[in-house]
Enzyme design. Structure first.
Site, PDB file in Angstrom:
ATOM      1  N   ASP A 193       0.864  -1.181   0.000  1.00  0.00           N
ATOM      2  CA  ASP A 193       0.000   0.000   0.000  1.00  0.00           C
ATOM      3  C   ASP A 193       0.901   1.231   0.000  1.00  0.00           C
ATOM      4  OD1 ASP A 193      -2.003  -1.830   0.190  1.00  0.00           O
ATOM      5  OD2 ASP A 193      -2.724  -1.193   2.157  1.00  0.00           O
TER       6      ASP A 193
ATOM      7  N   ASP B  10     -15.263  -3.387  -0.931  1.00  0.00           N
ATOM      8  CA  ASP B  10     -14.790  -3.207   0.441  1.00  0.00           C
ATOM      9  C   ASP B  10     -16.002  -3.016   1.356  1.00  0.00           C
ATOM     10  OD1 ASP B  10     -12.201  -3.219  -0.671  1.00  0.00           O
ATOM     11  OD2 ASP B  10     -12.347  -1.079  -1.083  1.00  0.00           O
TER      12      ASP B  10
END
Length: 238
Positions: free
Chosen positions: A8, A129
């Protein structure tokens, strides 16, 4: 099942968030190119990249870092975070990204999603998500009105071949992944499911492999040394 080690990106560094909270960020590597190379040395053929600034702001802040990672690591790379128009899709595909993950734009701009799928087929995936049983968008900072089941069904009907599903409540918590969620998804939908969020033991890997999922994304467990990437890859072959 394929294992996707995760990087990330935020301001050019490899970081991890706790449950998607940008105020709870840990920097694990200042040079994510080296991190990707280390993943390859441990036997990985795959890589999961997220541009966290892109996810939150809708801009490609980490493009140059992503380009370096893709060129030097030479892994099958899937990328998400702030990709909300065709020009950005094409920019990333042109530097060697193998699969683009659309999240916010899959909800807010269906015409773009359908155009991208029509043009690039299975090189377009969707990231779903989940927070409080709803699909979160804009770097997990907002909730949409879509439920997980309704949205998965819609994506399958559109022709999406791969869905990356994250239970935000599990992400970064190191308390195990949501096995019930992935068991349900694997039984209900014919698309390839990639699990993400909270995978914190080789037992998680074994359980997900038994469900015959397409893949699993592993992040914090690798950075904290809970288990090695090599052992995760080996476990997923069993």
């Amino acid at each position: 099942m394929n294992i996707y080690p995760a990087i990330d990106l935020y301001e050019g560094a490899a970081v991890r968030l706790f449950q998607g909270n940008y105020n709870q960020m840990t920097v694990y590597a200042d040079n994510p190119v080296h991190t990707a190379a280390d993943f390859k040395e441990q036997g990985s053929s795959f890589l999961h990249l997220v541009d966290l600034e892109g996810a939150k702001k809708g801009i490609s802040s980490n493009f140059n870092t992503i380009k370096d990672i893709v060129e030097k690591a030479n892994l099958f790379t899937q990328l998400g975070g702030g990709i909300r128009d065709m020009a950005t899709v094409e920019k990333y595909l042109s530097i060697g990204v193998n699969r683009i993950i659309l999240g916010t734009s899959a909800i807010t701009d269906k015409s773009f999603l359908m155009d991208a799928v029509e043009k690039y087929g299975d090189r377009i995936a969707v990231g779903i998500d989940i927070k409080d049983e709803k699909v979160a968008i804009k770097g997990w900072t907002e909730l949409s009105s879509h439920s997980c089941d309704d949205f998965c069904k819609e994506m399958q009907n559109i022709g999406i071949k791969t869905i990356i599903c994250t239970d935000i409540s599990k992400d970064g918590a190191m308390e195990g992944t949501n096995l019930n969620l992935y068991r349900k998804l694997s039984k209900t939908y014919s698309v390839d499911i990639i699990a993400s969020g909270g995978i914190s033991s080789l037992e998680d890997i074994k359980a997900l492999t038994a469900m015959k999922l397409s893949g699993a994304i592993v992040g914090k467990a690798l950075y904290t040394g809970t288990f090695s990437l090599a052992s995760a890859i080996e476990t997923a072959k069993e």
